[in-house]
Design a protein around this motif. Structure first.
Motif, mmCIF file in Angstrom:
data_model
loop_
_atom_site.group_PDB
_atom_site.id
_atom_site.type_symbol
_atom_site.label_atom_id
_atom_site.label_comp_id
_atom_site.label_asym_id
_atom_site.label_seq_id
_atom_site.Cartn_x
_atom_site.Cartn_y
_atom_site.Cartn_z
ATOM 1 N N LEU A 67 -16.173 -2.153 11.021
ATOM 2 C CA LEU A 67 -15.878 -0.744 10.749
ATOM 3 C C LEU A 67 -14.830 -0.212 11.708
ATOM 4 C CD1 LEU A 67 -16.495 1.878 9.217
ATOM 5 C CD2 LEU A 67 -18.340 2.299 10.862
ATOM 6 N N ARG A 68 -14.974 -0.555 12.988
ATOM 7 C CA ARG A 68 -13.982 -0.107 13.969
ATOM 8 C C ARG A 68 -12.612 -0.728 13.696
ATOM 9 N NH1 ARG A 68 -12.285 4.031 16.699
ATOM 10 N NH2 ARG A 68 -11.075 3.431 18.534
ATOM 11 N N LEU A 104 -11.410 -1.690 10.757
ATOM 12 C CA LEU A 104 -10.827 -1.043 9.588
ATOM 13 C C LEU A 104 -10.315 0.351 9.906
ATOM 14 C CD1 LEU A 104 -13.392 -2.089 6.807
ATOM 15 C CD2 LEU A 104 -11.175 -3.124 7.337
ATOM 16 N N ARG A 105 -11.022 1.069 10.773
ATOM 17 C CA ARG A 105 -10.560 2.406 11.155
ATOM 18 C C ARG A 105 -9.237 2.330 11.913
ATOM 19 N NH1 ARG A 105 -10.170 5.944 9.995
ATOM 20 N NH2 ARG A 105 -10.853 7.558 11.429
ATOM 21 N N THR A 106 -9.086 1.351 12.794
ATOM 22 C CA THR A 106 -7.817 1.220 13.513
ATOM 23 C C THR A 106 -6.677 0.776 12.604
ATOM 24 O OG1 THR A 106 -8.372 -1.064 14.140
ATOM 25 C CG2 THR A 106 -8.961 0.690 15.688
ATOM 26 N N GLN A 107 -7.008 0.201 11.442
ATOM 27 C CA GLN A 107 -5.977 -0.175 10.478
ATOM 28 C C GLN A 107 -5.629 0.958 9.522
ATOM 29 O OE1 GLN A 107 -4.329 -3.131 10.704
ATOM 30 N NE2 GLN A 107 -5.590 -3.361 12.554
ATOM 31 N N ILE A 140 -7.822 2.772 7.625
ATOM 32 C CA ILE A 140 -8.722 2.939 6.486
ATOM 33 C C ILE A 140 -9.659 4.107 6.780
ATOM 34 C CG2 ILE A 140 -10.360 1.794 4.959
ATOM 35 C CD1 ILE A 140 -7.601 0.516 5.019
ATOM 36 N N PRO A 141 -9.791 5.070 5.891
ATOM 37 C CA PRO A 141 -10.724 6.183 6.133
ATOM 38 C C PRO A 141 -12.160 5.684 6.275
ATOM 39 C CG PRO A 141 -9.219 6.718 4.345
ATOM 40 C CD PRO A 141 -9.014 5.273 4.646
ATOM 41 N N THR A 142 -12.965 6.477 6.976
ATOM 42 C CA THR A 142 -14.336 6.049 7.263
ATOM 43 C C THR A 142 -15.141 5.827 5.990
ATOM 44 O OG1 THR A 142 -14.275 7.278 9.353
ATOM 45 C CG2 THR A 142 -16.436 6.655 8.513
ATOM 46 N N ARG A 183 -14.141 4.950 2.978
ATOM 47 C CA ARG A 183 -13.729 3.738 2.280
ATOM 48 C C ARG A 183 -14.090 2.503 3.082
ATOM 49 N NH1 ARG A 183 -8.243 3.171 1.388
ATOM 50 N NH2 ARG A 183 -8.813 1.668 -0.216
ATOM 51 N N ALA A 184 -14.003 2.577 4.401
ATOM 52 C CA ALA A 184 -14.394 1.438 5.231
ATOM 53 C C ALA A 184 -15.885 1.159 5.098
ATOM 54 C CB ALA A 184 -14.027 1.696 6.695
ATOM 55 N N THR A 185 -16.686 2.218 5.102
ATOM 56 C CA THR A 185 -18.129 2.046 4.929
ATOM 57 C C THR A 185 -18.456 1.518 3.544
ATOM 58 O OG1 THR A 185 -18.420 3.934 6.428
ATOM 59 C CG2 THR A 185 -20.342 3.205 5.198
#
Length: 338
Positions: free
Chosen positions: A128-129, A131-134, A136-138, A140-142
């Motif tokens: 999750l972390r 994807l967030r640094t890439q 991706i909104p939270t 959509r990552a979740t």
């Protein structure tokens, strides 16, 4: 009569280089000591885990010292393939393209994080972390993590059913299944938990809007992913490959330690044990290991050989990659990839 205002004093002289600005509060996360502590925390966690389990780690190392090194080397190759398969599933669960090298490194680091939180939560937190640094909104990552978990469990069950349909080992597993009196309470508890989880967003008003946004995002991404053949192949192909690669690792360890069971029975035992109790939130797969030993013994292995094989499997898949995994995790933290 008012006294004249005092003349303004001279401007404050700038402090020495590197001195904190008195008018600006330093950010805690920008502090060098805090960043260093965050980078070293995975290493300290790995060291604490090794000290807490030193007897088990020592016993496994002693038993593995007399094993066939070539079979263990083959098992190590399958461990590396498992990280690649996990990265494929993560990419297949998301429409956005992720950098392959960083994605593979994040999954290698996620394996080390799994020792901190049970039930795969450590790996999901690292992913999750990442994807967030890439970008991706939270939500959509979740949603991609939820799709990853759903597809992985579904594919593992389908692979198990395929093996059971083509292998006589299903007779042995049939004798291991619990009676209806023991199975019904467990099914009732599981069903009640699912109903409660689904009813919470409906009953609690603050959860309705985030839950609705999550469902919309998950359904939209799932539709888009399944409209791309490449994503479908990565998602479902990687999810089906992961249990097979893990089972192949156990087969290699069993061959190295002289387990004495056919490879088909070892694969079925691994899939059955993981499917039956894989959802139990125990760090390091303790419940899965106990079920796996019991299933191998039911197939005809001696208790000592079965226990040694499972310990060797954990050494090869969890304990040996733990130190390099924490090093990669620390490097990703330092590089602000996580």
């Amino acid at each position: 009569m008012l006294s004249p205002a005092a003349p303004p004093g001279p401007p404050c002289a700038p402090g020495p280089p590197g001195a904190p600005d008195p008018g600006r509060r330093p950010s805690l996360l920008a502090s060098g000591s805090v960043r260093l502590a965050l980078c070293l925390s995975p290493l300290l966690l790995a060291l604490g885990w090794a000290v807490a389990n030193r007897s088990v780690a020592h016993e496994g190392a002693v038993r593995l010292a007399g094993a066939d090194p070539w079979w263990l080397l083959a098992g190590g190759g399958f461990v590396a393939l498992n990280c690649a398969a996990a990265a494929c599933v993560r990419q297949g669960a998301l429409p956005d393209r992720l950098p392959p090298g960083l994605l593979l490194a994040s999954q290698f680091a996620a394996g080390a994080a799994n020792h901190a939180l049970p039930g795969g939560l450590g790996a999901h937190a690292v992913t999750l972390r990442f994807l967030r640094t890439q970008g991706i909104p939270t939500a959509r990552a979740t949603a991609s993590i939820a799709l990853y978990s759903l597809v992985r469990s579904t594919a593992k069950t389908l692979v198990l059913l395929a093996f059971l349909a083509s292998s006589p080992a299903r007779r042995t597993l049939g004798d291991l299944l619990p009676q209806e009196r023991q199975l019904l309470p467990a099914l009732a508890v599981a069903g009640g938990a699912l109903v409660a989880a689904g009813a919470l967003p409906v009953l609690l008003r603050p959860l309705r809007r985030p839950a609705a946004a999550f469902v919309r995002s998950a359904l939209a991404d799932a539709r888009e992913v399944h409209s791309r053949p490449g994503r479908v192949l990565a998602l479902w192909g990687g999810a089906a490959a992961m249990p097979l690669v893990q089972a192949a690792t156990l087969v290699c360890v069993g061959a190295a330690l002289g387990l004495g069971l056919p490879w088909v029975q070892v694969v079925v035992a691994f899939l059955a044990a993981g499917t039956a109790v894989g959802a139990v939130p125990a760090p390091g797969g303790v419940a899965v290991d106990a079920a796996l030993v019991w299933t191998l013994v039911a197939f005809g292995a001696s208790p000592a050989a079965a226990a040694t094989t499972v310990v060797g499997y954990r050494v090869l898949t969890d304990w040996l990659p733990l130190l390099p995994g924490t090093l990669v995790l620390s490097a990703l933290l330092r590089a602000k990839v996580l």
